[in-house]
Design a protein around this motif. Structure first.
Motif, short mmCIF file in Angstrom:
data_model
loop_
_atom_site.label_atom_id
_atom_site.label_comp_id
_atom_site.label_asym_id
_atom_site.label_seq_id
_atom_site.Cartn_x
_atom_site.Cartn_y
_atom_site.Cartn_z
N GLU A 1 0.83 -1.20 0.00
CA GLU A 1 0.00 0.00 0.00
C GLU A 1 0.87 1.26 0.00
OE1 GLU A 1 -3.35 2.24 -0.12
OE2 GLU A 1 -3.47 0.06 0.05
N SER B 1 -1.85 -3.30 -1.06
CA SER B 1 -2.82 -2.47 -1.78
C SER B 1 -4.17 -3.16 -1.91
CB SER B 1 -2.30 -2.14 -3.19
OG SER B 1 -1.36 -1.11 -3.14
N TYR B 2 -5.19 -2.34 -2.16
CA TYR B 2 -6.56 -2.77 -2.43
C TYR B 2 -7.28 -3.31 -1.20
CZ TYR B 2 -4.14 -2.94 -6.90
OH TYR B 2 -3.33 -2.65 -7.96
#
Length: 348
Positions: A58, A298-299
């Motif tokens: 991230e 991430s996500y």
């Protein structure tokens, strides 16, 4: 084809740049000039939705330490070196033990921690990002000034080709790989246990409790390591097996069969994504993310979870005790190291 260079941060006052390469289908990669790290492999699913199929931090600053080596170039030698020692030409080389009692993935500051020079090129059919680096003699204990050249090429057929070349002015050790963690569900919507896996291999190398090769070769027949017919990764991963117990899952070297056929196939039914792997490397280490680090991915806005993705490290076997398999990592003075792995993506 198109390519874009983006400044995304600084490590130790040096610019961290992302090179974003795309074909006309939207397929492509993002790669950093630091560690040649692949942060994204962007692949469409059966509905044309383009998503990332490799683990990505991230926070870009997490890549400076990158304890799980996400997407990085690994060198000079991939995997462990037993007790941090290996014999070369009658001399014993000693390395820092950064993996418990062993040396691992090139040492404390391996190629995953280096800034590399970059050049790019695109045409109608393919484009590439090319990295170069001169590893001075003595870096992390390795002899010889080693020039490396690494190229990431994408094609209009949704292929990613990773080509490695190296040459040294002394006999040395070289065993390069990429450490991307794959999850074809896209943006990690689920773990890898339902992914189907095929491996063109009849044998693995036995490891001891320190996770280095003993030198014994084990037939996969009748074991949880048999992927000669496709099966889900999760089917046998929790079976009672001493080798699985040591690794807490898959963290082993499969000796690849000869020929130019597909060596590994990874398939995710829900998305329709399939990845076929071709390579001239003689083995592959598969790691089922048995010990995730605490950095957020991430996500998801959370830390990576166990079995979140599968590292597919095409390479020579790691070096075990008593110089087991060392011969596969020896690069003689003036000889060229030349390896290639191709990841071909399709929709099934």
């Amino acid at each position: 084809m198109e390519i874009l260079k983006v400044l995304i941060g600084k490590f130790n006052n040096k610019k961290v740049e992302s090179y974003n390469l795309r074909n006309s289908n939207g397929f492509g990669i993002n790669a950093l000039n630091y560690g040649a790290i692949i942060t994204d492999i962007l692949v469409p699913d059966r509905n044309g939705i383009i998503e990332n199929v490799v683990l990505k931090y991230e926070d870009i600053n997490s890549y400076e330490k990158n304890p799980s080596y996400l997407g990085a170039l690994i060198g000079r030698t991939a995997g462990r070196i037993a007790k941090g020692k290996v014999e070369l030409n009658g001399n014993v080389l000693s390395f820092d033990k950064n993996y418990g009692s062993n040396q691992g993935h090139g040492g404390i500051n391996g190629f995953d921690k280096r800034f590399l020079d970059v050049k790019t090129n695109i045409n109608e059919n393919e484009g590439y990002i090319e990295f170069s680096y001169l590893s001075p003699s003595g870096e992390e204990g390795y002899p010889g000034n080693l020039k490396i050249n690494l190229r990431y090429t994408i094609t209009e057929e949704n292929e990613l080709k990773i080509s490695y070349k190296a040459i040294s002015d002394e006999d040395t050790l070289v065993n390069l790989t990429n450490h991307s963690y794959f999850n074809l569900s896209g943006n990690y919507k689920e773990n890898i246990l339902n992914h189907h896996l095929y491996i063109d291999s009849d044998f693995i190398t036995e490891i001891n409790k320190n996770q280095v090769p003993t030198g014994k070769i084990i037939s996969v027949d009748g074991t949880p390591f048999d992927f000669t017919s496709p099966k889900t990764i999760g089917r046998d991963i929790e079976e009672e097996d001493y080798q699985l117990e040591i690794g807490q899952g898959y963290d082993h070297t499969w000796i690849l069969n000869g020929g130019n056929d597909i060596k590994i196939r990874l398939y995710h039914k829900a998305s329709g994504r399939q990845m076929d792997v071709y390579t001239n490397q003689n083995s592959v280490v598969l790691y089922s993310l048995n010990f995730p680090d605490d950095e957020k991915i991430s996500y998801a806005n959370r830390s990576a979870k166990r079995r979140e993705a599968l590292a597919i490290e095409t390479q020579s076997p790691p070096i075990g005790e008593n110089n087991i398999f060392a011969k596969y990592s020896i690069l003689r003075k003036g000889e060229e190291y030349n390896k290639e792995t191709i990841y071909k993506f399709s929709i099934i």
